[in-house]
Design an enzyme around this catalytic site. Structure first.
Site, mmCIF file in Angstrom:
data_model
loop_
_atom_site.group_PDB
_atom_site.id
_atom_site.type_symbol
_atom_site.label_atom_id
_atom_site.label_comp_id
_atom_site.label_asym_id
_atom_site.label_seq_id
_atom_site.Cartn_x
_atom_site.Cartn_y
_atom_site.Cartn_z
ATOM 1 N N SER A 102 12.706 -8.306 8.584
ATOM 2 C CA SER A 102 12.050 -7.672 7.220
ATOM 3 C C SER A 102 13.068 -8.223 6.541
ATOM 4 O O SER A 102 14.203 -8.912 5.881
ATOM 5 C CB SER A 102 11.328 -7.173 7.778
ATOM 6 O OG SER A 102 10.979 -6.338 6.798
ATOM 7 N N ASP A 239 11.756 -7.330 0.126
ATOM 8 C CA ASP A 239 12.947 -7.264 0.874
ATOM 9 C C ASP A 239 12.899 -8.776 1.708
ATOM 10 O O ASP A 239 12.024 -9.667 0.729
ATOM 11 C CB ASP A 239 12.247 -6.382 1.837
ATOM 12 C CG ASP A 239 11.393 -6.546 2.330
ATOM 13 O OD1 ASP A 239 10.509 -6.967 1.850
ATOM 14 O OD2 ASP A 239 10.577 -5.598 3.671
ATOM 15 N N ASP A 241 10.809 -10.474 3.922
ATOM 16 C CA ASP A 241 9.414 -11.758 3.806
ATOM 17 C C ASP A 241 8.958 -10.740 3.048
ATOM 18 O O ASP A 241 7.787 -11.154 2.897
ATOM 19 C CB ASP A 241 9.379 -10.470 5.777
ATOM 20 C CG ASP A 241 9.131 -9.187 5.930
ATOM 21 O OD1 ASP A 241 9.474 -8.158 5.093
ATOM 22 O OD2 ASP A 241 7.953 -9.298 6.933
ATOM 23 N N ASP A 243 7.314 -7.523 2.086
ATOM 24 C CA ASP A 243 6.388 -7.558 2.857
ATOM 25 C C ASP A 243 6.088 -5.873 1.779
ATOM 26 O O ASP A 243 5.535 -4.672 2.217
ATOM 27 C CB ASP A 243 6.088 -7.391 4.344
ATOM 28 C CG ASP A 243 6.899 -6.498 4.852
ATOM 29 O OD1 ASP A 243 8.133 -6.162 4.555
ATOM 30 O OD2 ASP A 243 6.497 -5.932 5.662
#
Length: 446
Positions: A102, A239, A241, A243
């Protein structure tokens, strides 16, 4: 054995904590637990990763572990976490796996699992996977081993899904997209362009080493500069990833997850699409957002920190919108997890539909001054119920009264205790927070 899973999967320093051996063992165990429902047929899994260099060997280990346990693997390559969640459901897979840490720095990596339908796992399922890692099992051989397929259309399918969810086009908007040199470096700018926006891109040249390095939702300064320099309507930041999503308005001001949720909650309420007029947030959401929603007749239900707990509350009661101050926003009609690209699109659609600036839309709430300090090198597991810490917390809470609030919590992903204080002035919030930090450091010292 200590619990392997944290707030969001298994995470740590790649090739130190998160090794190829761990990835292999963990994925083989997950295959046996999550693929158990595939009675009479071979289980199917979707795998994706962010651009971290370590993701190359870790994803290979995950794929090997799954196939060795008899699971057919569909490797989607570099895609955002919400894309893996979507593809797991869209492909009818039994589960999905995402390799990402992340917003963490490049040396870290992590392994997240999604159940059938693209939902994050409950604690008991994670515990079952961990337990299965230590059990003996019958390995399939011959034609019973899993096969590995390249899901070359994964990103395109996800992009098409996003465009279908968009209520209106974005023609006339100029938007800066900061992809954090992460998993959405291609998908996010492309979908905004296809939706009609004039897109300026920064932080979208991943090389395996630069993910989250000075760009993205944890480093908004470059986005603020770019928005002003490009005379853009606003900017969004993901960020690593993708999400999560934070934003910067046309004046260069940060617009956090609470403000984005407030904008979307008001929009859905106006359209009679906010189920039970309720927004699900976490205990970390700013008191200013809670007050604003109350004034607008919108209920706020607070869940534990982590978008998985927000989602659990949403699914339990059928709520349509929830999220976190950090920028994880879930719109249950369109996705099963926090989706930074979808969030950015929906906020942009609101700007385009209303003709109002992001500054004006975000003014629906006023953030109370908030200070958060991460206290390191303390025994975080002794926080709950510690008498001296509890006594100080009660005193400070009584002192602030309705003019603020205090939250102490141990991190689920890092060895720290987070001390958060909101108050009527920044100076008071800082003073109270620092005082509590001293108590935590003294009482919980290792």
């Amino acid at each position: 054995m200590a619990r392997l899973f944290g707030t969001d999967g298994v995470r740590g320093r790649a090739n130190d904590v998160i090794t190829a051996e761990l990835a292999l063992s963990l994925s083989a165990a997950a295959a046996r637990v999550l693929g158990a429902g595939a009675s009479g047929r071979r289980a199917k899994a979707v795998v994706g990763r962010d651009p971290r260099a370590s993701g190359e060997f870790l994803s290979a280990a995950v794929v090997a572990g799954l196939a060795s346990a008899g699971v057919d693997v569909y490797d989607a390559g570099m895609v955002p976490t919400p894309a893996v969640a979507y593809l797991t459901a869209d492909a009818g897979a039994d589960f999905g796996v995402m390799l990402s840490a992340s917003h963490n720095a490049m040396p870290d990596n992590g392994i997240k699992f999604f159940a059938a339908g693209g939902h994050k796992l409950p604690d008991e399922t994670e515990d079952a996977i961990q337990a299965a890692m230590g059990e003996s099992w019958q390995r399939p051989t011959g034609a019973d081993v899993g096969r590995v397929h390249q899901m070359t259309d994964g990103a395109t399918r996800y992009l098409s899904h996003l465009l279908k969810a968009l209520p209106n086009r974005l023609d006339g908007l100029k938007i800066v997209v900061d992809a954090a040199h992460g998993a959405a470096s291609e998908v996010s700018p492309e979908v905004f362009r296809l939706a009609g926006a004039d897109v300026v891109t920064i932080g979208a040249r991943p090389d395996g080493l630069n993910i989250n390095d000075g760009y993205g939702s944890t480093h908004l300064d470059r986005l603020q500069v770019a928005v002003l320099a490009q005379d853009a309507d606003f900017g969004i930041a993901h960020d690593g990833d993708a999400d999560r999503c934070l934003a910067v308005d046309g004046e260069g001001n940060e617009v956090d997850g609470d403000q984005l949720m407030a904008i979307l909650a008001v929009a859905l309420k106006e359209q009679s699409q906010l189920v039970d007029n309720t927004l699900v947030a976490t205990v970390m959401s700013n008191l200013g957002m809670l007050n604003a929603m109350h004034d607008l007749g919108i209920n706020v239900v607070q869940a534990g920190v982590g978008d998985r707990y927000v989602l659990e509350e949403m699914r339990a009661h059928g709520y349509s919108l929830g999220g976190e101050q950090s920028g994880h926003v879930i719109m249950l009609e369109h996705g099963t997890t926090g989706d930074g690209v979808l969030t950015g699109l929906m906020v942009a659609a609101r700007v385009a539909a209303t003709g109002k600036s992001l500054t004006e839309l975000a003014s629906v709430m006023t953030r109370m001054p908030q200070v958060m300090i991460n206290v390191k090198n303390v025994d975080k597991d002794s926080l709950d119920g510690h008498p001296e810490v509890r006594r100080e917390l009660d005193l400070v809470t009584a002192e602030l009264g309705s003019s603020g609030r205090v939250l102490l919590r141990k991190s689920g992903t890092e060895p720290v205790v987070r001390v958060m204080v909101e108050a009527d002035t920044a100076e008071r919030a800082q003073s109270v927070c620092e005082g509590l930090v001293k108590v935590v450091e003294r009482e919980l010292a290792l």
